[in-house]
Scaffold this motif. Structure first.
Motif, PDB file in Angstrom:
ATOM      1  N   ALA B  74     -10.818   5.479  40.369  1.00  8.16           N
ATOM      2  CA  ALA B  74      -9.875   5.714  39.271  1.00  8.16           C
ATOM      3  C   ALA B  74      -9.222   7.086  39.386  1.00  8.16           C
ATOM      4  CB  ALA B  74     -10.592   5.577  37.928  1.00  8.16           C
ATOM      5  N   VAL B  77      -6.484   6.815  41.918  1.00  6.81           N
ATOM      6  CA  VAL B  77      -5.368   6.022  41.389  1.00  6.81           C
ATOM      7  C   VAL B  77      -4.530   6.873  40.440  1.00  6.81           C
ATOM      8  CG1 VAL B  77      -4.770   4.068  39.954  1.00  6.81           C
ATOM      9  CG2 VAL B  77      -6.508   3.820  41.687  1.00  6.81           C
ATOM     10  N   THR B  78      -5.208   7.698  39.625  1.00  8.30           N
ATOM     11  CA  THR B  78      -4.470   8.569  38.716  1.00  8.30           C
ATOM     12  C   THR B  78      -3.561   9.511  39.500  1.00  8.30           C
ATOM     13  OG1 THR B  78      -6.388   8.463  37.273  1.00  8.30           O
ATOM     14  CG2 THR B  78      -4.726  10.108  36.736  1.00  8.30           C
ATOM     15  N   MET B  82       0.594   9.583  39.266  1.00  7.42           N
ATOM     16  CA  MET B  82       1.404  10.756  38.903  1.00  7.42           C
ATOM     17  C   MET B  82       2.378  11.129  40.011  1.00  7.42           C
ATOM     18  SD  MET B  82      -1.329  13.219  37.260  1.00  7.42           S
ATOM     19  CE  MET B  82      -2.168  12.926  35.792  1.00  7.42           C
ATOM     20  N   LEU B  97       2.873  -1.754  35.578  1.00 10.34           N
ATOM     21  CA  LEU B  97       1.471  -1.937  35.244  1.00 10.34           C
ATOM     22  C   LEU B  97       0.575  -1.987  36.470  1.00 10.34           C
ATOM     23  CD1 LEU B  97      -0.371  -2.587  32.866  1.00 10.34           C
ATOM     24  CD2 LEU B  97       0.178  -4.984  33.199  1.00 10.34           C
ATOM     25  N   PHE B  98       1.125  -2.410  37.608  1.00 10.55           N
ATOM     26  CA  PHE B  98       0.256  -2.681  38.744  1.00 10.55           C
ATOM     27  C   PHE B  98      -0.218  -1.434  39.476  1.00 10.55           C
ATOM     28  CE2 PHE B  98       1.668  -6.798  37.728  1.00 10.55           C
ATOM     29  CZ  PHE B  98       0.537  -7.545  37.958  1.00 10.55           C
ATOM     30  N   PRO B 100      -1.643   1.485  37.804  1.00  5.45           N
ATOM     31  CA  PRO B 100      -2.998   1.733  37.278  1.00  5.45           C
ATOM     32  C   PRO B 100      -3.970   0.613  37.630  1.00  5.45           C
ATOM     33  CG  PRO B 100      -1.399   1.460  35.492  1.00  5.45           C
ATOM     34  CD  PRO B 100      -0.624   1.619  36.744  1.00  5.45           C
ATOM     35  N   LEU B 101      -3.443  -0.590  37.819  1.00  5.17           N
ATOM     36  CA  LEU B 101      -4.345  -1.707  38.109  1.00  5.17           C
ATOM     37  C   LEU B 101      -4.891  -1.677  39.536  1.00  5.17           C
ATOM     38  CD1 LEU B 101      -2.868  -4.766  36.220  1.00  5.17           C
ATOM     39  CD2 LEU B 101      -4.830  -3.390  35.671  1.00  5.17           C
ATOM     40  N   VAL B 103      -6.929   0.303  40.400  1.00  5.16           N
ATOM     41  CA  VAL B 103      -8.352   0.558  40.131  1.00  5.16           C
ATOM     42  C   VAL B 103      -9.179  -0.709  40.261  1.00  5.16           C
ATOM     43  CG1 VAL B 103     -10.007   1.384  38.441  1.00  5.16           C
ATOM     44  CG2 VAL B 103      -7.736   2.350  38.478  1.00  5.16           C
ATOM     45  N   VAL B 104      -8.657  -1.799  39.722  1.00  5.25           N
ATOM     46  CA  VAL B 104      -9.448  -3.027  39.702  1.00  5.25           C
ATOM     47  C   VAL B 104      -9.080  -3.956  40.853  1.00  5.25           C
ATOM     48  CG1 VAL B 104     -10.119  -3.066  37.302  1.00  5.25           C
ATOM     49  CG2 VAL B 104      -7.891  -3.915  37.943  1.00  5.25           C
TER      50      VAL B 104
END
Lengths: 195, 193
Positions: B74, B77-78, B82, B97-98, B100-101, B103-104
């Motif tokens: 995470a 990803v952050t 940025m 949205l994809f 931050p996603l 992460v998963v």
């Protein structure tokens, strides 16, 4: 009355028009992975509804009362994923205690709800769309219902497909994707709805 | 050594063979530009998190290794989120949205768990790079087919004659599933022979 109308509109939008799996492409791994049997699909669906509702509730609260006042919005991704991971752990412990048979059936997929992008997706969407607290909870709930609906439909189709005669190369995953494509085509019909 | 790097391209391709990371694959493959952007972002996270995890694997108690890995992923990803917002805002907006996603994305946690948690730093880096490029390759292939069929374009340039009527369904949701299914079938057919 107006409030009930609004809830209805949100339900139709989240379940059909903007279905998480077929229209937003969220939560595909469990959608393909757990849809081989109807029983496990139902169990997984219920678990996801619960986790998505809870996750929407908690992440909204964390965002509004912790991250924004402390100006820590950049920690959003990390904070949300940790919240979801703890929630899933909780659900796992509860199911293990109350329904060991279901726990066995869901097996590896239960911890995998953490990496189900529908859960983190709904949490981030709620924030991006500036939903109020109630709207966020409802969005989580109906998003989960939409996920469960297509998961169960898919499981029903795939149980029948087991017995169908198919070219060897298309068996399993490939045909599942094509079926998903046809379902998405059907769901595309809902996008004409004016809400 | 070379094998660790190249296995991700075809033999253990994370998308076509292992069916991991399906959500971003299908969601962002409607244009080649988005596919490459997404692929490279995921590759960066994959390489960094593989290196980091293989460095810390001996200090993390076994019971909490998954949450620890997720925090590492995470964080990277952050960073990507940025950096992309600052330097490529248009791409950042269309991936939306994809990012931050990531992460998963199961590829990343999968590699952390299956490879980086057991191997040394250099090998883990190569594995991350190979898998990441394999993911980018798969995304680009799907996106190429969808963009050409659905818009008659490749990277925004017109490649089919303008008299071609775009098959709009290819860039909508159903097209993603169907193209993916056919490609997976083709991969399976090739493997059987």
């Amino acid at each position: 009355m107006e409030f009930i109308g609004k809830i209805f509109v949100m339900a139709i939008a989240a379940i059909f028009v903007q279905n998480f799996v077929l229209m937003r492409f969220l939560g595909l791994c469990p959608y393909i992975g757990v849809s081989k049997k109807l029983d496990s699909a139902i169990g997984m669906g219920m678990a996801v509804i619960f986790v998505m509702t809870m996750a929407s509730t908690f992440t909204w609260l964390i965002q509004s009362y912790l991250l924004i006042p402390l100006k820590l919005e950049f920690l959003q991704t990390i904070a949300f994923i940790l919240t979801i991971a703890s929630l899933v752990q909780l659900v796992e412990m509860i199911i293990q205690k109350l329904a060991p048979a279901l726990y066995k059936a869901l097996g590896v997929y239960l911890p995998l709800i953490t990496t189900n992008c529908a859960v983190l997706g709904v949490a981030i969407l709620n924030i991006n769309e500036n939903y109020s607290f109630i709207e966020a909870i409802l969005n989580g709930l109906f998003g989960g219902v939409g996920f469960t609906l297509v998961l169960i439909l898919m499981a029903g189709i795939r149980e029948k497909l087991e017995k169908a005669e198919l070219p060897r190369a298309m068996k399993g995953m490939p045909i599942a994707m094509i079926v998903a494509g046809s379902m998405a085509l059907a769901f595309l019909g809902f996008s004409g709805l004016k809400l | 050594m070379i094998k660790e790097f190249t296995k991700g391209f075809i033999k253990e391709n994370p998308v076509f063979v292992m069916a991991l990371g399906l959500c971003p694959t299908l969601a962002v493959s409607s244009s080649v530009m988005n596919a490459i952007g997404m692929g490279l972002a995921a590759t960066f996270v994959l390489v960094c998190s593989n290196i980091m995890i293989s460095l810390i694997k001996n200090f993390v108690p076994n019971k909490i290794h998954i949450p620890a890995y997720i925090v590492v992923i995470a964080s990277f990803v952050t960073i990507v989120d940025m950096v992309m917002e600052a330097y490529v805002p248009a791409l950042h907006k269309s991936l939306g949205l994809f990012i931050p996603l990531i992460v998963v994305n199961c590829i990343i946690l999968g590699r952390a768990e299956a490879f980086a948690g057991k191997n040394n730093v250099f090998k883990s880096m190569l594995d991350g790079l190979g898998m990441g490029l394999g993911f980018t390759l798969a995304l680009s292939v799907i996106a190429t087919i969808r963009e050409i069929l659905g818009a008659g374009q490749f990277l925004g340039m017109q490649v089919l004659p303008t008299s071609y009527k775009p098959m709009l369904v290819a860039i909508l949701a159903p097209g993603a599933f169907i193209v993916m299914g056919l490609l997976m079938g083709a991969m399976k057919l090739k493997k059987k022979k």
